[in-house]
Design a protein around this motif. Structure first.
Motif, PDB file in Angstrom:
ATOM      1  N   GLY A  16      10.528  14.395 -15.837  1.00 61.71           N
ATOM      2  CA  GLY A  16      11.312  15.461 -16.472  1.00 61.71           C
ATOM      3  C   GLY A  16      12.520  14.999 -17.253  1.00 61.71           C
ATOM      4  N   LEU A  17      12.674  13.669 -17.446  1.00 60.95           N
ATOM      5  CA  LEU A  17      13.798  13.203 -18.279  1.00 60.95           C
ATOM      6  C   LEU A  17      13.465  13.432 -19.756  1.00 60.95           C
ATOM      7  N   GLU A  18      14.417  13.988 -20.479  1.00 57.57           N
ATOM      8  CA  GLU A  18      14.221  14.121 -21.929  1.00 57.57           C
ATOM      9  C   GLU A  18      14.395  12.756 -22.576  1.00 57.57           C
ATOM     10  N   GLY A  19      13.520  12.446 -23.526  1.00 61.53           N
ATOM     11  CA  GLY A  19      13.617  11.172 -24.251  1.00 61.53           C
ATOM     12  C   GLY A  19      13.414   9.979 -23.340  1.00 61.53           C
ATOM     13  N   ALA A  20      12.579  10.148 -22.312  1.00 63.00           N
ATOM     14  CA  ALA A  20      12.395   9.075 -21.317  1.00 63.00           C
ATOM     15  C   ALA A  20      11.857   7.798 -21.963  1.00 63.00           C
ATOM     16  N   GLU A  21      12.496   6.692 -21.611  1.00 65.29           N
ATOM     17  CA  GLU A  21      12.066   5.406 -22.171  1.00 65.29           C
ATOM     18  C   GLU A  21      12.391   4.277 -21.192  1.00 65.29           C
ATOM     19  N   TRP A  22      11.368   3.484 -20.872  1.00 63.97           N
ATOM     20  CA  TRP A  22      11.596   2.300 -20.023  1.00 63.97           C
ATOM     21  C   TRP A  22      12.069   1.162 -20.912  1.00 63.97           C
ATOM     22  N   ARG A  23      13.199   0.543 -20.558  1.00 64.14           N
ATOM     23  CA  ARG A  23      13.721  -0.567 -21.374  1.00 64.14           C
ATOM     24  C   ARG A  23      13.936  -1.788 -20.487  1.00 64.14           C
ATOM     25  N   ALA A  24      13.258  -2.890 -20.830  1.00 63.91           N
ATOM     26  CA  ALA A  24      13.418  -4.141 -20.069  1.00 63.91           C
ATOM     27  C   ALA A  24      14.705  -4.833 -20.526  1.00 63.91           C
ATOM     28  N   VAL A  25      15.451  -5.380 -19.589  1.00 63.93           N
ATOM     29  CA  VAL A  25      16.689  -6.089 -19.938  1.00 63.93           C
ATOM     30  C   VAL A  25      16.792  -7.371 -19.112  1.00 63.93           C
ATOM     31  N   ASP A  26      17.718  -8.219 -19.509  1.00 66.67           N
ATOM     32  CA  ASP A  26      18.011  -9.418 -18.728  1.00 66.67           C
ATOM     33  C   ASP A  26      19.512  -9.417 -18.443  1.00 66.67           C
ATOM     34  N   THR A  27      19.942 -10.178 -17.444  1.00 66.01           N
ATOM     35  CA  THR A  27      21.363 -10.233 -17.097  1.00 66.01           C
ATOM     36  C   THR A  27      21.705 -11.693 -16.780  1.00 66.01           C
ATOM     37  N   PRO A  28      22.995 -12.011 -16.662  1.00 61.82           N
ATOM     38  CA  PRO A  28      23.355 -13.384 -16.274  1.00 61.82           C
ATOM     39  C   PRO A  28      22.807 -13.758 -14.896  1.00 61.82           C
ATOM     40  N   TRP A  29      22.354 -12.781 -14.121  1.00 61.06           N
ATOM     41  CA  TRP A  29      21.774 -13.041 -12.792  1.00 61.06           C
ATOM     42  C   TRP A  29      20.261 -12.903 -12.811  1.00 61.06           C
ATOM     43  N   GLY A  30      19.680 -12.964 -13.998  1.00 60.19           N
ATOM     44  CA  GLY A  30      18.233 -12.870 -14.127  1.00 60.19           C
ATOM     45  C   GLY A  30      17.783 -11.443 -14.403  1.00 60.19           C
ATOM     46  N   ALA A  31      16.481 -11.245 -14.291  1.00 59.16           N
ATOM     47  CA  ALA A  31      15.914  -9.927 -14.596  1.00 59.16           C
ATOM     48  C   ALA A  31      16.064  -9.003 -13.397  1.00 59.16           C
ATOM     49  N   PRO A  32      16.325  -7.717 -13.640  1.00 60.34           N
ATOM     50  CA  PRO A  32      16.333  -6.758 -12.526  1.00 60.34           C
ATOM     51  C   PRO A  32      14.922  -6.527 -11.984  1.00 60.34           C
ATOM     52  N   SER A  33      14.834  -5.697 -10.961  1.00 56.92           N
ATOM     53  CA  SER A  33      13.547  -5.462 -10.289  1.00 56.92           C
ATOM     54  C   SER A  33      12.474  -4.964 -11.245  1.00 56.92           C
ATOM     55  N   ASP A  34      12.896  -4.268 -12.302  1.00 53.77           N
ATOM     56  CA  ASP A  34      11.943  -3.682 -13.250  1.00 53.77           C
ATOM     57  C   ASP A  34      12.734  -3.310 -14.502  1.00 53.77           C
ATOM     58  N   ALA A  35      12.034  -2.766 -15.480  1.00 54.57           N
ATOM     59  CA  ALA A  35      12.732  -2.158 -16.614  1.00 54.57           C
ATOM     60  C   ALA A  35      13.526  -0.961 -16.103  1.00 54.57           C
ATOM     61  N   LEU A  36      14.507  -0.497 -16.900  1.00 57.19           N
ATOM     62  CA  LEU A  36      15.307   0.681 -16.540  1.00 57.19           C
ATOM     63  C   LEU A  36      14.759   1.883 -17.297  1.00 57.19           C
ATOM     64  N   LEU A  37      14.644   2.996 -16.601  1.00 50.83           N
ATOM     65  CA  LEU A  37      14.167   4.232 -17.241  1.00 50.83           C
ATOM     66  C   LEU A  37      15.392   5.025 -17.705  1.00 50.83           C
ATOM     67  N   HIS A  38      15.494   5.194 -19.011  1.00 52.31           N
ATOM     68  CA  HIS A  38      16.622   5.945 -19.590  1.00 52.31           C
ATOM     69  C   HIS A  38      16.149   7.329 -20.001  1.00 52.31           C
ATOM     70  N   GLY A  39      17.033   8.305 -19.918  1.00 55.91           N
ATOM     71  CA  GLY A  39      16.704   9.647 -20.389  1.00 55.91           C
ATOM     72  C   GLY A  39      17.875  10.578 -20.164  1.00 55.91           C
ATOM     73  N   THR A  40      17.638  11.843 -20.427  1.00 55.37           N
ATOM     74  CA  THR A  40      18.699  12.848 -20.296  1.00 55.37           C
ATOM     75  C   THR A  40      18.190  14.011 -19.468  1.00 55.37           C
ATOM     76  N   LEU A  41      19.055  14.527 -18.608  1.00 54.86           N
ATOM     77  CA  LEU A  41      18.710  15.679 -17.777  1.00 54.86           C
ATOM     78  C   LEU A  41      19.869  16.668 -17.876  1.00 54.86           C
ATOM     79  N   ASP A  42      19.585  17.882 -18.325  1.00 55.52           N
ATOM     80  CA  ASP A  42      20.640  18.894 -18.485  1.00 55.52           C
ATOM     81  C   ASP A  42      21.837  18.350 -19.257  1.00 55.52           C
ATOM     82  N   GLY A  43      21.572  17.537 -20.261  1.00 51.71           N
ATOM     83  CA  GLY A  43      22.647  17.010 -21.105  1.00 51.71           C
ATOM     84  C   GLY A  43      23.364  15.802 -20.526  1.00 51.71           C
ATOM     85  N   THR A  44      22.982  15.366 -19.336  1.00 51.30           N
ATOM     86  CA  THR A  44      23.627  14.188 -18.717  1.00 51.30           C
ATOM     87  C   THR A  44      22.710  12.979 -18.854  1.00 51.30           C
ATOM     88  N   ARG A  45      23.304  11.867 -19.271  1.00 48.41           N
ATOM     89  CA  ARG A  45      22.506  10.640 -19.403  1.00 48.41           C
ATOM     90  C   ARG A  45      22.178  10.095 -18.017  1.00 48.41           C
TER      91      ARG A  45
END
Ligand SMILES: CSC[C@H]1O[C@H](OP(=O)(O)O)[C@H](O)[C@@H]1O
Ligand SMILES: Nc1ncnc2[nH]cnc12
Length: 285
Positions: free
Chosen positions: A18-47
């Protein structure tokens, strides 16, 4: 500043519908990759930003979850308020399977995890006296009630290393210590969230009575999964209610936790560490 809500989904929670504009985005960090990609989206106007703690398909053990990469990726995504949703065993008769406990304290029995972003060359000490954000915890309690859950406000979470469940003797011991629920993941996560100056709270969903209870016997993953499946709609409703409840600061200093924390003299700081920590501590370095 508008809140950005992060959710770390534990066992049984690998996505958010139910997230609006849902998108999985893979990222890297100075501590390596997180457990998975991050799911971004909006719910009731909140990111919203969602991360499955064990990865989709449940790939990581509680020990191998890359906690530092997870919290760093969440911080870099702009999250201000981080809610952990976790499966736990219960040490209290009245905290029954299916109930939600809004944890407010932790006891650490983990033994094999990196517990800090800081290290030699850049030393800092934050307070963990009040390890969760009380304001965010209250918002989670309201959201859980709105979702129809039976809610217990306050509770001590014992973090064990795992992956095996506790022996009966350990279970009785932790109960005697005054702990209320047991899980394997919320430390070091809560410590790292504090270092990252995030508001952090834990919604612990009870799935079993651990091994102390005379009428319930040993924990079995099949029982844990059955309880999680039975409560998946409640967890989803809780997430959907969060944007109405979460917002603003907290008055207890979560967002300024590093103000007086860094000990290393400016001229003694390791430049590589300063660079590495910019996403976490850049505000005070
Ligand atoms: C599936 S039972 C044990 C497993 O479940 C909990 O995970 P999470 O905290 O991510 O919901 C517990 O900590 C163990 O990792
Ligand atoms: N009894 C238990 N011990 C540790 N982690 C758990 N997660 C769910 N139930 C648990």
């Amino acid at each position: 500043m508008s809140p950005v809500i992060g959710i770390v989904g534990g066992s049984g929670l690998y996505g958010v519908d139910g997230l609006e504009g849902a998108e999985w985005r893979a990222v890297d960090t100075p501590w390596g990759a997180p457990s998975d990609a991050l799911l971004h989206g909006t719910l009731d106007g909140t990111r919203m930003v969602f991360l499955p703690r064990h990865g989709r398909g449940h790939v990581h053990t509680p020990t191998t979850v890359p906690y530092r990469a997870n919290v760093a990726a969440i911080k870099a995504a702009g999250v201000t308020h981080l809610v952990s949703i976790s499966a736990v065993g219960s040490f209290r008769e009245e905290m029954a399977p299916g109930h939600m406990v809004i944890v407010d304290q932790f006891v650490d029995r983990t033994v094999a995890r990196a517990a800090s972003f800081f290290d030699a060359g850049l030393v800092a000490h934050v307070s963990m006296a009040a390890p969760v954000c009380a304001t965010l915890a209250q918002a989670c309690a309201r959201a859980a009630r709105a979702a129809g859950a039976t809610v217990h406000e306050g509770g001590t979470y014992l973090a064990m290393e795992g992956p095996q469940f506790s022996s009966m003797a350990e279970s009785r011991l932790y109960r005697g210590w005054g702990c209320d629920v047991i899980g394997m993941t919320n430390l070091p996560e809560a410590r790292l969230a504090r270092e990252a100056e995030l508001h952090y709270a834990t919604v612990a969903m009870v799935t079993d009575y651990d091994s102390w209870h005379a009428d319930h016997g040993a924990v079995a993953v099949s029982d844990v999964i059955a309880t999680l499946r039975a409560n998946v709609a409640t967890a989803a409703a809780l997430v959907a209610a969060l944007p109405q409840e979460v917002g603003g600061g907290c008055g207890t200093g979560c967002a300024t936790a590093l103000d007086h924390a860094v000990m290393t003299a400016p001229e003694k700081r390791d430049p590589a560490m300063v660079e590495r920590l910019s996403v976490i501590a850049g505000r005070v370095l």
